[in-house]
Each structure stands twice: as structure tokens, then as C-alpha cells.
Design an enzyme around this catalytic site. Structure first.
Site, PDB file in Angstrom:
ATOM      1  N   ALA A 130      42.813  48.007  39.157  1.00 42.01           N
ATOM      2  CA  ALA A 130      43.004  49.405  39.564  1.00 42.01           C
ATOM      3  C   ALA A 130      43.663  50.251  38.485  1.00 42.01           C
ATOM      4  O   ALA A 130      44.417  51.170  38.785  1.00 42.01           O
ATOM      5  CB  ALA A 130      43.798  49.467  40.861  1.00 42.01           C
ATOM      6  N   HIS A 174      42.344  52.505  32.122  1.00 39.98           N
ATOM      7  CA  HIS A 174      42.758  52.078  30.793  1.00 39.98           C
ATOM      8  C   HIS A 174      42.724  53.253  29.833  1.00 39.98           C
ATOM      9  O   HIS A 174      41.848  54.114  29.916  1.00 39.98           O
ATOM     10  CB  HIS A 174      41.825  50.972  30.291  1.00 39.98           C
ATOM     11  CG  HIS A 174      41.978  49.683  31.026  1.00 39.98           C
ATOM     12  ND1 HIS A 174      43.046  48.842  30.804  1.00 39.98           N
ATOM     13  CD2 HIS A 174      41.225  49.101  31.980  1.00 39.98           C
ATOM     14  CE1 HIS A 174      42.923  47.785  31.603  1.00 39.98           C
ATOM     15  NE2 HIS A 174      41.841  47.925  32.326  1.00 39.98           N
ATOM     16  N   ARG A 179      34.678  38.998  37.569  1.00 40.40           N
ATOM     17  CA  ARG A 179      34.137  39.777  36.464  1.00 40.40           C
ATOM     18  C   ARG A 179      32.678  39.405  36.235  1.00 40.40           C
ATOM     19  O   ARG A 179      32.303  38.245  36.379  1.00 40.40           O
ATOM     20  CB  ARG A 179      34.923  39.494  35.188  1.00 40.40           C
ATOM     21  CG  ARG A 179      36.427  39.721  35.314  1.00 40.40           C
ATOM     22  CD  ARG A 179      37.135  39.216  34.072  1.00 40.40           C
ATOM     23  NE  ARG A 179      38.585  39.357  34.146  1.00 40.40           N
ATOM     24  CZ  ARG A 179      39.400  38.459  34.678  1.00 40.40           C
ATOM     25  NH1 ARG A 179      38.925  37.345  35.199  1.00 40.40           N
ATOM     26  NH2 ARG A 179      40.703  38.664  34.691  1.00 40.40           N
ATOM     27  N   GLU A 221      31.918  45.077  32.887  1.00 44.39           N
ATOM     28  CA  GLU A 221      33.230  44.430  33.008  1.00 44.39           C
ATOM     29  C   GLU A 221      34.317  45.462  32.783  1.00 44.39           C
ATOM     30  O   GLU A 221      34.036  46.605  32.450  1.00 44.39           O
ATOM     31  CB  GLU A 221      33.363  43.418  31.875  1.00 44.39           C
ATOM     32  CG  GLU A 221      32.716  42.094  32.103  1.00 44.39           C
ATOM     33  CD  GLU A 221      33.134  41.182  30.977  1.00 44.39           C
ATOM     34  OE1 GLU A 221      34.150  40.506  31.140  1.00 44.39           O
ATOM     35  OE2 GLU A 221      32.467  41.192  29.938  1.00 44.39           O
TER      36      GLU A 221
END
Ligand SMILES: Cc1cc2nc3c(=O)[nH]c(=O)nc-3n(C[C@H](O)[C@H](O)[C@H](O)COP(=O)(O)OP(=O)(O)OC[C@H]3O[C@@H](n4cnc5c(N)ncnc54)[C@H](O)[C@@H]3O)c2cc1C
Ligand SMILES: Cc1cc2nc3c(=O)[nH]c(=O)nc-3n(C[C@H](O)[C@H](O)[C@H](O)COP(=O)(O)OP(=O)(O)OC[C@H]3O[C@@H](n4cnc5c(N)ncnc54)[C@H](O)[C@@H]3O)c2cc1C
Lengths: 422, 526
Positions: free
Chosen positions: B80, B83, B344, B371
């Protein structure tokens, strides 16, 4: 702002008992707030027998026990606000609550009695790895489905934890035509009452696997089975004892936690062991005029003890309103010594003792033919022989007022309860 | 003779007419199910694309095999985190889309009314060696165009994170990193896409795709749909979907990550997202606050062989706990309220970059191998897919009535008392608290069910309004939520599920099993 002499939060046996007692002690201006649509608390879903043996000298079902108090509350005309959730309490005793008719209300109380009961420990708290399918319930939730809503949450059942609700549900499920494959208990002893083990498991041939735990839950959409294993002294599973049990339902009966979110909002300090507020001999918390009783204070095995505790809390609240409860005085600490998990109340104001103080405690383990020894300043002030003690059964010890005095007739600093094995 | 001929002619004509008629019906039926674009997969990627395409005058359908969006895959179970973008190798799609995607979240979350907090992230170095790695990450960040990064000393780290371990030496601080409610975001995207005309079908798994006369026929277990373009956003199963259509096969490997969520009482232990320096041993375990104030710990990283092995294990959870203690020792793992696994989707292509583009089959677009930082990148991926569709010849005229704003969600917990009172007067259902741990009202639950792309199961309600996500994990409210679902959806309580399929909560009416036993008993006595 509405105002009341006493506001009671929760209409379970603790709240109802406190209301009746306060009324009988002369207070008229009482309000009970209950979030459910009916009074009676957890008792309404406990349709089995076994309530009231001490209080009424007869064996009642949960709803019947509750009814005795509800009748009195109604007869006295004590006001109960149902479907109303208390959102928080302030340290100056303003209760904020909400319901559909009145919206958000603020209610000022001269004294508050906390009687919110407890909640069940969920799966996360015990961290069983595996998948997260449907078919995992806490015992109380399952009990609600079967007894109140009329639905079965499963057919082939494994129960983790041997708390009383789990034991009672094992019997209930069996009577409902489901199969209980095993009750699995982490500890080497059950945390439930002996009578429940006999009446709910033994009588139905349901195996109780002590020193075992569930190490994995399997199934994608619905539970398909669980893997159980024996545990070592450190409660770590012994992997080569792992065994698969197919089932469609896992019931968790792994403990109850006093419901104290509200208490925290008022600045009430909690005992890390009981999960309930720290209280004194009058069931008063660290916040003046706020009292606690029932499962919100400590998880009880017997409703009769809840009722007794609720009377004491109500009596104290009445005294408090009348200015008769002393806030100053010599405070004596009650401590849990060796092999005792906790003691309630945790402090005693010598000035407020009428005649004696009743202490509740639980041992840390099972003991046979041992003593409970009460000491003060290294000196034993009382000793009681106990045939059998188990963490699943609460111990009550009464101590007379004069025992709290030292040789110079001054109140002592503290007293310690411990188990002595001979 | 003539009579005979005539009869044959008549019969033949009748036959031809019948064929024509049947074909017309078929086309009419197909037209009903004919779309410009079919998106396969209702994760964050599929939903972002759906919402982006809902800005244009085209017919779009999203097909999802589960009963809800953000229910089947990585989009509901991940870290969550938005980035900042210093991780991906410069020049990759990951690098470009991460940085662009990150920038887009402020506006999106405002329009879609989704909780998001730019709390910033720290990559924490606990030794001099690790500090060297910080500079490498910092450099990458610069190359990728990440703004607002700095390397800060232990004192400054301690100021930001008083509870980080004392062994901290330095950290890379990236202010643009954020945290978000992942399923909340996906649900909001889907709702807004639906408001703007995108159709959704659930509980339908795509089982085959073929192409005839430039039209794709997408078959699910119960039905079939037609379209000119297909976007493959099937996450872990994007390989399966690709391999139904394209001759250029690839495969996606599952790699799982295990997490723990701790009680809100432990939430104070992290103010930012605390990463560890990636080492040969792996990326390390992060410690992060969640938007709701809990503490998140994880993920582990382990290759698995079956995409459905999404379970937590003793070992994994232990690893996560141990790993997290390297950054923050103080948390109490006994305050865990739940645990989960995310899987993933690792593609078997060089560099493990995203696979985004039109495949060898015209009109079939892959969005695969998404991913981490896939969640952060998703809005930018959607823009990219829009351009790919345009380039592939899809005529896309902008709608003049596109509404970027989702109908606001009422959260009782966040209202002032005056607002609450007005609301309750208007709609009394908002005066009834159903979930005591998270203070969720009946009104909010009814709304979550009635909204476009509404909740159909207990988990659907939980992901929309948090009922059942608190300390007691639904022990108190789930019977009540079940009752509301059964009432609102007009179904028997026995058919209410946890998350669609066969995940029914209840198995029978009370007394049914006893009655059956009794019947059997009678039979055996006869
Ligand atoms: C399943 C089970 C089986 C048992 N079996 C037996 C038995 O066989 N014999 C026996 O003697 N004892 C038994 N007990 C023990 C005994 O019945 C309980 O300890 C007792 O009911 C506790 O009473 P209480 O009033 O403290 O709590 P509860 O009965 O839990 O009542 C608390 C009330 O407070 C309300 N409340 C909580 N928070 C709020 C809020 N914020 N706002 C408004 N209202 C609120 C709740 O809705 C509830 O009605 C059993 C207990 C359980 C749980
Ligand atoms: C452990 C972990 C941590 C992560 N942390 C982060 C992070 O912090 N920040 C970040 O930016 N990214 C993170 N990611 C990456 C991010 O979560 C993913 O990139 C993103 O969620 C992928 O979205 P998706 O829509 O491609 O896939 P998914 O969410 O998996 O959606 C695919 C959907 O397709 C459906 N589907 C599959 N097959 C079919 C079929 N045949 N028919 C119909 N429907 C089908 C599935 O049911 C599913 O709903 C993380 C990922 C993991 C696993």
C-alpha cells in the site's frame, strides 16, 4: 445537555444489577444505555442452564436470569435507552452517545458505572497461519447465529480453545446435529469450568486434546480442514505430531477481552493483566466517580459473581453521590504474588472498608492441595487450603478489616496473595 | 414435376430465410454484447484503465472472475505504498511509470475521495556499508526524475522517527512517497468508471478468446462477449490470457510476501514508510503506518509453485517479525490483529520489466508482469494503454459529460457532531452503529451496497467501509452485516458469502441437521 445522577453503560447483568441496587438504595435518577435492541447482554444468547445457583438457589437459563432483573428495572421505572451506542466518556463524566431518534447526545452524570462486558479474542490475536476462507467464527458469534438468528454456521466442527463458550457450543452443535471432531486446547489444562467439561464434552464423547493447537487452516473458499499438533513446554508446536482433521468450520474460543475502549477515552488506567480498569475496594476507577463491574472489569465465569460485583459498584456510586465515599485515606496495594495471575481490586482505601474486602484472583496454573497465603510485610495474615485450583475458576478471598492493620494498628502498605504448594 | 420443383424451391427459400433470420438474431445478440474494448481483470491496473477509457465515447466492458474488484489479486494484498521512484533501474518502464504515476495521485485521490497520505519514506541504513548503498539509490532517483530526496543523518532520522532503532546511521528520505488504502482506491476507480458508463461483469472467468473477422470473442464459463480490442490485465494469470491469443508465450511466476497488521495502539511506532537497504539477502522488511493508523509489517519474499498458495506460514510470519525488528524493535507482535499474503506476478522476461504493449495479435494489448511499483504506476499505465489503443486505430472522442468526481462517501467517524445530527435526521440509518470497533453505521453499509459496483459480500462491505476490520475482526458486526446484505440484496441469509463463490457463511437453518438425522434414523428402523 441531559443530566442524571447515575449513568450506567451496558444493560447486561452487571448494568441491570447495578441499576436495581442503586434504585433500592434510594437513587431515582438513573439512566441505562445499551447498544443492542434488548436488555440482558450476553445472557440472551446463553440459552443453556446453569445460571443463578448462588443468587437465586435455582438453575436458570441465561435469558431467565436476565429476566429477573429486567422485570425489576421495569417495575421501578428505570429508564433504559436501547439501540444507543456510547461513543466516548470524558473524565468530567460527560457521556456521548448516538441513536437513530436523538442523534448524538451529551449526557452529564454525577456518577458513571461501566458495565460494557467483554469481546472475544479474534484469530489474528492468536496468529494461526494459513488461508483466510469462510467458516472461521469466534464461539460467541457462532452462539449468536445458532441461538438468536436460527442458523448453523457449519456441520463438521473443530473448536480451538476450551473456554466456557467453546465448551457450551460443542454441546449445542452436537444437539443441533452437527459433528464436533475435537476441542483443541493449547494449555495442559482447560480454561473452562470443570462442570462444563463434564456436561458438554464428556457426556457427548467429544475429545478434548490438551497441549495441542491448530497450526494451519486449509481451504480456499470455505474451510476444508485444519492441521493440529501437540505443543512442547514452550507452547511451540511439535511438527512430527501434526495431524490433519477435515472440517468445514473452525470455532475459536481463545479468550475474552474486557471491552475498555470507552474507559480509555475517560483517562481510566487499565490493568495490563486483566484488561479491565484498576479499581479500589469500592469498584471505583482512578477517575473519581467512575465505577466498573462485570466482565468489563474482569472476565467472570459465573454470572452470580457479576451480580454481587454490580451491587458493590452501585452501592459505592450511591455513596459517592451523597459525598460519603472517602477519596482521601491510606491506600493499601493488593499484589499478585507467586503463581497468582492477578488480584482485583488492586487497591484498598482503608477508610472505606465497612467490614471486609472481597478479592478476586486466578492462579497461573493448576494446583492440587495447595494453599493461598496472604502476606503483609513478610507476615502471613491469612491462609486458606484449596483442594484444587485452576485458571478457569476464579478464587474469592475475603479479608476482614482488622487484618489490614499492623502491630501498631496502622494500615499496612500492601498485601500479597500467593500460592503455596506443600 | 413443376409442382415438385416449386416445392423444393420454396423449401430452400424458407431455409435460406431461416438461416438469415438466425444469423440476424445472432448478430443482434452479439451487438448487445459487442464492445470497443474488453478489459480482463479488475485489479488496480484493469480498473485504472477502465476509468481512463471512461473519459471517451467508447463502449467498454471489464470482466472479473471474482465477485468484486480488488478481490482476486495483488491489488488487495500489498504494501500500500506510493513509491517515490528511486528503486527501478533508470530507463525501464518501471522507472518512468512509477515517477509519473506517483505525481498523479493527489488529484486522483481528491476526485475519487480516497484516503492517501504523503508521509514520505526512509531507506534506513544501519551500517556504513549500507550508507554507500543509499548514495546509489539517491543517484538512481535523480536519474529517474524523483523530486524532494535527501540523505539525512541519524539525528534527523530520529527526529522524524523517534522509535527507530538506535543503531541507525543515516537514511534516504523521499518526501513524495505516500501510503494509500489500496482496495479503497481500486473500488473508487471502478465506481467512477461505472458512473461514466463502463460496464462490469463479475464472477465470470475468461476461459478462451478467439478472433474472427477482426472481432474478439471472449468466452467466460457462462457467457460470451465480443470486442474490437482486448486489454489483458489479469495479474498473475496474464500469461494464461496471453497464451490463449498470442503465439508469443510468456509465463508469470508467483512470489509471495507475508504481512502482519498490528493494532492501532502500535501505530505510533512509524510516521513514515521505513524501508531497509536492499542487500544480497533481499529487499528487507518494511515497517509502515497504514492510512487507518495501524502498523504494517512485511513482506517476506518466497517463490512458490502454485499461484493459489496464498497462505501465511509460521516461518514466513516469523521472518517478517524478525526482519522488521532490524528497523524498529519496539513493536509488540502480540498486538497482531490480522495477517495476509500478497502474491507478486513475476514475468520470465529479461530485467523483469513491465510487459505493456500490443501483442503480435492486432488489437490484443498486454499489461502484464505488473509487479511493484505497479500500484503506484497504475494511473500512468492507464494513460499509456490509452495511447496504445489510439495508435492501434481505436477512435476515441472525448466525452463532454465525463464526471471525474466520485459521489462522496459519508464517513460517520470523520463528521462533527452537528453534521452527524443533520445526517441522522435526514437518514436515521446513520444513527445506528453496526461496527463498534471502527464506528461504522448502518447507513454507510447500505450505501456501500447500493453504490455502482457495490458490495455483494461480507468482505466487499469490509473493504468499502471497514466494518469488521478493527480489533474484534468482525466478531461483533458480521452477523449484523450479513443481515443487512441479505435484506438489501434480497437473498436468503444462507446465500450470503464472505467473498463470492462458495464462501458461504452459514450452512443450514437451525434444526435442519437434526431433522435430517432423525429422518435417517426412521429410515434405518423401517
Ligand atoms: C457464552 C457465555 C456462557 C456463559 N455461561 C455461564 C453459565 O453457564 N453460568 C454462569 O453463571 N455464567 C456464565 N457466563 C458468565 C456470565 O454470564 C457473564 O460473565 C455475564 O453475562 C457478564 O455480564 P456483563 O453485564 O458484565 O456483560 P454483558 O452481558 O456482556 O453485557 C454488557 C452489555 O454492554 C453493552 N455495551 C457494551 N459497550 C457498549 C457501548 N459502548 N454502548 C452501549 N452499550 C454497550 C453490550 O451490548 C452488552 O449488552 C457465561 C458467559 C458467556 C459469555
Ligand atoms: C507483496 C506485494 C507488495 C506490493 N507492494 C506494492 C507497493 O507498496 N506499492 C506499489 O506500487 N506496488 C506494490 N505491489 C505491486 C502491486 O500490488 C501490483 O503491481 C498491482 O496490484 C497489480 O495490479 P493488477 O491489476 O495488475 O493485478 P491484480 O490485482 O492481481 O488483478 C488481476 C485481476 O485479474 C483477475 N483475473 C485473473 N484471471 C482472470 C480471468 N481468467 N478472467 C477474469 N478475471 C481474471 C483476478 O481475479 C484479479 O482480480 C506489491 C505487490 C505485492 C505482491
Amino acid at each position: 445537555m441531559m443530566e442524571y445522577d447515575i449513568v450506567i453503560i451496558g444493560a447486561g447483568p452487571a448494568g441491570l444489577g447495578a441499576a436495581v441496587e442503586a434504585y433500592e438504595k434510594g437513587v431515582r435518577d438513573i439512566l441505562i444505555i445499551e447498544r443492542d435492541s434488548y436488555p440482558g447482554g450476553i445472557l440472551q444468547q446463553c440459552i443453556h442452564n446453569g445460571f443463578g445457583l448462588i443468587e437465586f438457589k435455582e438453575e436458570l437459563s441465561g435469558p431467565e436470569y436476565a429476566e429477573r432483573f429486567i422485570e425489576k428495572v421495569n417495575k421501578y421505572g428505570i429508564k433504559i435507552m436501547l439501540n444507543t451506542m456510547v461513543l466516548n466518556i470524558s473524565s468530567d463524566k460527560v457521556v456521548k452517545a448516538v441513536n437513530q431518534e436523538n442523534g448524538v447526545m451529551e449526557i452529564k452524570a454525577k456518577a458513571i458505572i461501566l458495565a460494557m462486558g467483554c469481546r472475544e479474542r479474534p484469530r489474528g490475536a492468536i496468529s494461526i497461519p494459513g488461508t483466510r476462507p469462510a467458516g472461521i467464527f469466534t464461539a460467541g458469534t457462532a452462539q449468536r447465529y445458532v441461538n438468536m438468528e436460527g442458523y448453523m454456521p457449519g456441520k463438521e466442527i473443530v473448536i480451538l480453545g476450551s473456554g466456557d463458550i467453546g465448551l457450551i457450543m460443542a454441546r449445542r452443535f452436537t444437539l443441533e446435529g452437527a459433528t464436533v471432531k475435537a476441542v483443541v486446547e493449547l494449555m495442559p489444562y482447560s480454561s473452562g469450568l470443570t462442570r462444563n467439561i463434564v456436561q458438554c464434552l464428556d457426556d457427548f464423547g467429544i475429545p478434548l486434546l490438551l497441549s495441542h493447537t491448530v497450526i494451519e487452516i486449509r481451504g480456499k473458499e470455505r474451510v476444508e480442514g485444519v492441521t493440529i499438533a501437540q505443543v512442547d513446554e514452550n507452547k511451540r508446536p511439535i511438527l512430527n505430531t501434526a495431524k490433519y482433521l477435515s472440517c468445514d468450520t473452525l470455532i475459536l474460543s481463545v479468550g475474552l477481552i474486557p471491552e475498555n475502549e470507552l474507559s480509555k477515552s475517560a483517562g481510566i488506567i487499565l490493568d495490563p493483566v486483566t484488561g479491565g480498569p484498576l479499581v479500589n475496594e469500592s469498584m471505583e476507577t482512578n477517575v473519581e466517580g467512575i465505577f466498573a463491574c462485570g466482565n468489563v472489569l474482569q472476565v467472570h465465569d459465573l454470572v452470580d459473581n457479576v451480580t454481587k460485583e454490580s451491587r458493590l459498584a452501585a452501592d459505592s456510586a450511591v455513596k459517592y453521590i451523597k459525598g460519603l465515599l472517602k477519596q482521601e485515606g491510606k491506600f493499601i496495594n493488593a499484589k499478585a504474588g507467586s503463581c497468582i495471575r492477578y488480584v482485583v481490586p488492586q487497591t484498598v482505601n482503608y477508610e472505606n472498608i465497612d467490614d471486609k474486602v472481597k478479592f478476586h484472583m486466578r492462579p497461573t496454573d493448576v494446583f492440587k492441595n495447595a494453599y493461598i497465603s496472604v502476606k503483609s510485610g513478610g507476615k502471613e495474615i491469612m491462609r486458606r487450603k484449596m483442594q484444587r485450583m485452576t485458571p478457569g475458576e476464579m478464587i474469592l478471598i475475603e479479608i476482614k478489616k482488622d487484618k489490614f492493620l499492623d502491630n501498631d494498628l496502622h494500615p499496612v502498605d500492601d498485601i500479597t496473595f500467593e500460592v503455596e504448594v506443600v | 414435376m413443376a409442382e415438385n420443383r416449386r416445392a423444393i424451391y420454396n423449401r430452400r427459400a424458407g431455409y435460406i430465410w431461416l438461416c438469415l433470420f438466425l444469423r440476424l438474431i445472432l448478430i443482434a445478440e452479439r451487438d448487445g454484447k459487442m464492445y470497443d474494448v474488453i478489459i480482463i481483470g479488475g485489479g488496480v491496473v484493469g480498473s485504472s484503465i477502465a476509468r481512463e477509457l471512461s473519459k471517451y465515447d467508447i463502449k467498454v466492458l471489464l470482466i472479473e472472475k471474482e465477485d468484486d474488484v480488488a478481490s482476486g489479486g495483488a491489488s488487495k494484498a500489498n504494501s500500500a505504498i506510493l513509491h517515490a521512484g528511486y528503486d527501478p533501474v533508470p530507463g525501464t518502464l518501471k522507472a518512468k511509470l512509477n515517477v509519473r504515476g506517483n505525481e498523479m495521485f493527489d488529484e486522483l485521490c481528491k476526485d475519487l475521495d480516497v484516503p492517501m497520505k504523503r508521509v514520505g519514506s526512509l531507506v534506513a541504513a544501519f551500517s556504513q556499508d549500507e550508507v554507500d548503498s543509499l548514495y546509489k539509490l539517491y543517484d538512481r532517483g535523480l536519474k529517474n526524475g524523483v523530486k524532494n530526496m535527501s540523505i539525512i543523518s541519524s539525528d534527523m532520522v530520529k527526529e522524524i522517527e523517534p522509535n527507530i532503532n538506535d543503531t541507525i546511521v543515516a537514511a534516504l528520505y523521499a518526501k513524495t512517497a505516500g501510503i494509500i488504502c489500496p482496495y479503497g482506491f481500486v473500488i473508487a476507480l471502478a465506481e467512477n468508471a461505472a458512473q461514466n458508463g463502463v460496464e462490469f461483469v463479475f464472477n465470470q472467468e475468461v476461459v478462451s478468446i478467439d478472433r474472427e473477422d477482426d472481432v474478439f470473442r471472449v468466452k467466460t464459463q457462462d457467457s460470451e462477449y465480443f470486442s474490437k480490442y482486448v486489454v489483458n490485465a489479469a495479474g498473475l494469470y496474464a500469461d494464461v490470457i496471453n497464451n490463449m491469443v498470442s503465439d508469443k508465450h510468456f509465463s508469470i511466476h508467483p512470489r509471495k510476501g507475508e504481512y502482519l497488521i498490528l493494532d492501532k495502539e502500535e501505530g505510533y511506532l512509524a510516521n513514515t514508510v521505513i524501508f531497509q537497504v536492499p542487500t544480497k539477502m533481499g529487499k528487507g522488511i518494511l515497517v509502515s503506518p497504514t492510512v487507518d493508523g495501524n502498523l504494517l509489517i512485511g513482506p517476506t519474499s518466497e517463490d512458490i509453485f502454485n499461484k493459489e498458495f496464498r497462505k501465511t506460514t509460521y516461518k514466513g510470519l516469523e521472518k517478517a517479525i524478525k526482519g522488521a525488528k532490524k528497523s524498529v524493535e519496539k513493536f509488540n507482535e502480540r498486538k497482531t490483529i490480522t495477517q495476509f499474503t500478497g502474491v507478486r506476478a513475476v514475468p520470465d522476461v529479461d530485467g523483469e520489466d513491465f510487459i505493456i504493449g500490443e501483442s503480435d495479435v492486432k488489437g490484443f494489448i498486454n499489461v502484464a508482469g505488473i509487479e511493484s511499483p505497479g500500484f503506484t504506476s497504475s494511473p500512468a499505465i492507464a494513460e499509456m494503454v490509452r495511447e496504445i489503443l489510439k495508435d492501434a486505430g481505436l477512435k476515441m472522442a472525448e466525452k463532454d459529460n465525463f464526471n471525474p468526481k466520485r459521489k462522496p462517501v459519508i464517513r460517520f467517524n470523520e463528521l462533527t457532531d452537528e453534521e452527524r445530527n443533520e445526517l441522522i435526521k435526514r437518514e436515521p440509518a446513520y444513527g445506528k452503529i453496526i461496527c463498534r470497533c471502527e464506528t461504522v453505521t448502518e447507513g454507510e453499509i447500505i450505501d456501500a451496497i447500493r453504490r455502482p459496483v457495490g458490495a455483494k459480500s461480507i468482505d466487499g462491505v469490509k473493504r468499502r467501509v471497514r466494518a469488521g476490520m478493527g480489533r474484534c475482526q468482525g466478531g461483533f458486526c458480521s452477523p449484523r452485516v450479513l443481515e443487512i446484505l441479505s435484506r438489501e440484496l434480497n437473498v436468503d441469509p444462507l446465500s450470503v458469502t464472505k467473498f463470492g463463490g462458495n464462501s458461504n457463511i452459514l450452512t443450514a437453518k437451525a434444526k435442519e441437521y437434526v431433522a435430517n438425522l432423525y429422518k435417517e434414523l426412521l429410515k434405518s428402523e423401517v
